[in-house]
Design a protein around this motif. Structure first.
Motif, PDB file in Angstrom:
ATOM      1  N   GLY A 280       0.809  -1.205   0.000  1.00  0.00           N
ATOM      2  CA  GLY A 280       0.000   0.000   0.000  1.00  0.00           C
ATOM      3  C   GLY A 280       0.846   1.259   0.000  1.00  0.00           C
ATOM      4  N   LEU A 281       1.922   1.257   0.802  1.00  0.00           N
ATOM      5  CA  LEU A 281       2.816   2.412   0.826  1.00  0.00           C
ATOM      6  C   LEU A 281       3.473   2.625  -0.535  1.00  0.00           C
ATOM      7  CD1 LEU A 281       4.538   1.953   4.304  1.00  0.00           C
ATOM      8  CD2 LEU A 281       2.861   3.688   3.663  1.00  0.00           C
ATOM      9  N   ALA A 282       3.864   1.530  -1.179  1.00  0.00           N
ATOM     10  CA  ALA A 282       4.449   1.649  -2.514  1.00  0.00           C
ATOM     11  C   ALA A 282       3.439   2.207  -3.511  1.00  0.00           C
ATOM     12  CB  ALA A 282       4.959   0.281  -2.980  1.00  0.00           C
ATOM     13  N   ALA A 283       2.173   1.782  -3.399  1.00  0.00           N
ATOM     14  CA  ALA A 283       1.135   2.284  -4.301  1.00  0.00           C
ATOM     15  C   ALA A 283       0.892   3.771  -4.088  1.00  0.00           C
ATOM     16  CB  ALA A 283      -0.163   1.497  -4.097  1.00  0.00           C
ATOM     17  N   VAL A 284       0.861   4.208  -2.818  1.00  0.00           N
ATOM     18  CA  VAL A 284       0.682   5.634  -2.529  1.00  0.00           C
ATOM     19  C   VAL A 284       1.846   6.435  -3.090  1.00  0.00           C
ATOM     20  CG1 VAL A 284       0.563   7.357  -0.695  1.00  0.00           C
ATOM     21  CG2 VAL A 284      -0.754   5.244  -0.505  1.00  0.00           C
ATOM     22  N   ALA A 285       3.081   5.945  -2.879  1.00  0.00           N
ATOM     23  CA  ALA A 285       4.249   6.640  -3.408  1.00  0.00           C
ATOM     24  C   ALA A 285       4.197   6.718  -4.933  1.00  0.00           C
ATOM     25  CB  ALA A 285       5.526   5.930  -2.952  1.00  0.00           C
TER      26      ALA A 285
ATOM     27  N   VAL B 195      -6.214   7.759  -2.652  1.00  0.00           N
ATOM     28  CA  VAL B 195      -5.461   7.459  -3.869  1.00  0.00           C
ATOM     29  C   VAL B 195      -6.398   7.290  -5.063  1.00  0.00           C
ATOM     30  CG1 VAL B 195      -3.946   5.779  -4.979  1.00  0.00           C
ATOM     31  CG2 VAL B 195      -3.523   6.467  -2.622  1.00  0.00           C
ATOM     32  N   ILE B 196      -7.525   6.617  -4.858  1.00  0.00           N
ATOM     33  CA  ILE B 196      -8.474   6.437  -5.960  1.00  0.00           C
ATOM     34  C   ILE B 196      -8.981   7.789  -6.458  1.00  0.00           C
ATOM     35  CG2 ILE B 196     -10.775   5.578  -6.552  1.00  0.00           C
ATOM     36  CD1 ILE B 196     -10.238   3.163  -4.838  1.00  0.00           C
ATOM     37  N   MET B 197      -9.173   8.737  -5.558  1.00  0.00           N
ATOM     38  CA  MET B 197      -9.677  10.034  -5.979  1.00  0.00           C
ATOM     39  C   MET B 197      -8.641  10.835  -6.758  1.00  0.00           C
ATOM     40  SD  MET B 197     -12.516   9.302  -4.995  1.00  0.00           S
ATOM     41  CE  MET B 197     -13.316  10.681  -5.779  1.00  0.00           C
TER      42      MET B 197
ATOM     43  N   LEU C 132       1.354   5.708 -14.226  1.00  0.00           N
ATOM     44  CA  LEU C 132       1.755   5.513 -12.832  1.00  0.00           C
ATOM     45  C   LEU C 132       0.552   5.564 -11.898  1.00  0.00           C
ATOM     46  CD1 LEU C 132       5.074   7.565 -12.490  1.00  0.00           C
ATOM     47  CD2 LEU C 132       4.772   5.128 -12.008  1.00  0.00           C
ATOM     48  N   MET C 133      -0.300   6.549 -12.098  1.00  0.00           N
ATOM     49  CA  MET C 133      -1.444   6.719 -11.206  1.00  0.00           C
ATOM     50  C   MET C 133      -2.475   5.609 -11.404  1.00  0.00           C
ATOM     51  SD  MET C 133      -1.795  10.854 -11.360  1.00  0.00           S
ATOM     52  CE  MET C 133      -3.089  10.923 -10.152  1.00  0.00           C
ATOM     53  N   LEU C 134      -2.736   5.238 -12.651  1.00  0.00           N
ATOM     54  CA  LEU C 134      -3.693   4.160 -12.898  1.00  0.00           C
ATOM     55  C   LEU C 134      -3.185   2.834 -12.326  1.00  0.00           C
ATOM     56  CD1 LEU C 134      -4.905   4.890 -16.546  1.00  0.00           C
ATOM     57  CD2 LEU C 134      -6.134   5.283 -14.415  1.00  0.00           C
ATOM     58  N   GLY C 135      -1.889   2.586 -12.461  1.00  0.00           N
ATOM     59  CA  GLY C 135      -1.328   1.366 -11.886  1.00  0.00           C
ATOM     60  C   GLY C 135      -1.441   1.343 -10.372  1.00  0.00           C
ATOM     61  N   SER C 136      -1.199   2.478  -9.736  1.00  0.00           N
ATOM     62  CA  SER C 136      -1.304   2.548  -8.279  1.00  0.00           C
ATOM     63  C   SER C 136      -2.737   2.350  -7.825  1.00  0.00           C
ATOM     64  CB  SER C 136      -0.770   3.906  -7.790  1.00  0.00           C
ATOM     65  OG  SER C 136       0.589   4.060  -8.136  1.00  0.00           O
ATOM     66  N   VAL C 137      -3.668   2.980  -8.506  1.00  0.00           N
ATOM     67  CA  VAL C 137      -5.085   2.825  -8.159  1.00  0.00           C
ATOM     68  C   VAL C 137      -5.519   1.374  -8.317  1.00  0.00           C
ATOM     69  CG1 VAL C 137      -7.433   3.401  -8.881  1.00  0.00           C
ATOM     70  CG2 VAL C 137      -5.723   5.206  -8.635  1.00  0.00           C
ATOM     71  N   ALA C 138      -5.114   0.744  -9.425  1.00  0.00           N
ATOM     72  CA  ALA C 138      -5.493  -0.656  -9.648  1.00  0.00           C
ATOM     73  C   ALA C 138      -4.907  -1.567  -8.582  1.00  0.00           C
ATOM     74  CB  ALA C 138      -5.024  -1.105 -11.037  1.00  0.00           C
TER      75      ALA C 138
END
Length: 318
Positions: free
Chosen positions: A136-141, A259-261, A290-296
């Motif tokens: 989760g931290l990696a996704a937020v970053a 993050v989704i928002m 990057l953002m779409l990958g993190s959200v997914a």
């Protein structure tokens, strides 16, 4: 996948948030067209957006069977929750508009939407014990890096300290609104549509005096176009998007919500390229991916955790 408290499935809550984020991204383009069509100011636009959205939400609530059968909250608690959420929403919107005016759209967007997930993750950890874990931290970053590339990668940006402070204030209002929604969503039997109506009523009252000073009635040479744009802003990125947002934010972890928002600037960038003729740059493409990958990644993790919790509850003997 169901949230045991509110009854809304986590998967559906994630879908609500994704639609809300995408809808929010269309508000900027509509607002820019409003400014081109008339002399309406940002605070007045925010007021009419909330006031008209409130009327639509009330109409939808009157027609909704679930609203009539929802378990009522005590009046004192209902007023307190609507007031707190509405003030958070008013601070979020108004401070953001002021930050854009002071330091520009790019810096205001990065600071507001970038600080939001950090504040929300810290607040959720301290108040509700919600943990993101390493993934989760990696996704937020990754999402924050994508936001910076997407918004700042296309050109120069001027940083104004006062504008940055206003953007941080906006992020604080957004964070408080998200954390409170999640906290109260854990109580059970919540009426998300009623809470959304209450929040918009408070926000409209808070914004009214400031909008009156700025000028409530704009001058325009195209009243039909202006009314259409205001109707769109009140309907899609406001009544629809916030209704879905408050319902989804009650059942999804707060940091995941934030993050989704971030899909808002992604949606705005796609709209600018597809409809407004802006050039697709490398920064736009990299930031979006990057953002779409993190959200997914966060969405998949949220669903898996919800399934694990459901399996654990089912395994407990009655």
């Amino acid at each position: 996948m169901s949230n045991a408290v509110s009854g809304l499935p986590v998967g559906r809550g994630l879908l609500y948030l994704i639609v809300a984020g995408a809808a929010w991204g269309t508000a900027g383009a509509a607002a820019s067209l409003v400014y081109r069509t008339s002399d309406m100011g940002p605070v007045a636009l925010s007021f009419w957006r909330c006031a008209a959205g409130l009327v639509l939400l009330l109409a939808a609530r009157l027609l909704s069977r679930s609203a009539r059968t929802a378990e009522p909250e005590p009046p004192g608690r209902r007023v307190l929750r609507a007031g707190a959420t509405g003030i958070g929403l008013a601070v979020f919107q108004t401070a953001y508009f002021a930050a854009v005016s002071a330091t520009g759209l790019a810096v205001a967007t990065v600071v507001t939407l970038g600080a939001g997930p950090v504040l929300i993750a810290l607040g959720a950890r301290l108040t509700m014990g919600e943990r993101l874990g390493r993934g989760g931290l990696a996704a937020v970053a990754g999402a924050l890096a994508g936001l910076a590339v997407l918004v700042l990668g296309g050109g120069k940006a001027t940083v104004d300290p006062w504008g940055v402070l206003l953007a941080l204030l906006s992020a604080a209002g957004y964070s408080a609104m998200t954390l409170l929604t999640r906290w109260w969503g854990r109580d059970g039997g919540t009426d998300s549509s009623g809470r959304t109506v209450g929040a918009f009523a408070v926000t409209s009252l808070v914004l009214l005096p400031f909008a009156a000073v700025e000028g409530l009635v704009p001058h325009t040479g195209a009243p039909g176009t202006l009314l259409f744009l205001l109707a769109y802003v009140a309907t899609v990125p406001t009544a629809l998007a916030y209704g879905l947002y408050f319902a989804g934010a009650a059942v999804v972890r707060s940091a995941t919500v934030s993050v989704i928002m971030l899909l808002e600037p992604v949606s705005a960038a796609v709209l600018a390229v597809a409809l407004l003729g802006e050039r697709l740059t490398a920064a736009t493409l990299v930031g979006t991916l990057l953002m779409l990958g993190s959200v997914a990644g966060l969405a998949v993790g949220e669903v898996r955790e919800a399934r694990t919790r459901g399996a654990q509850r089912a395994a407990v003997p009655v």
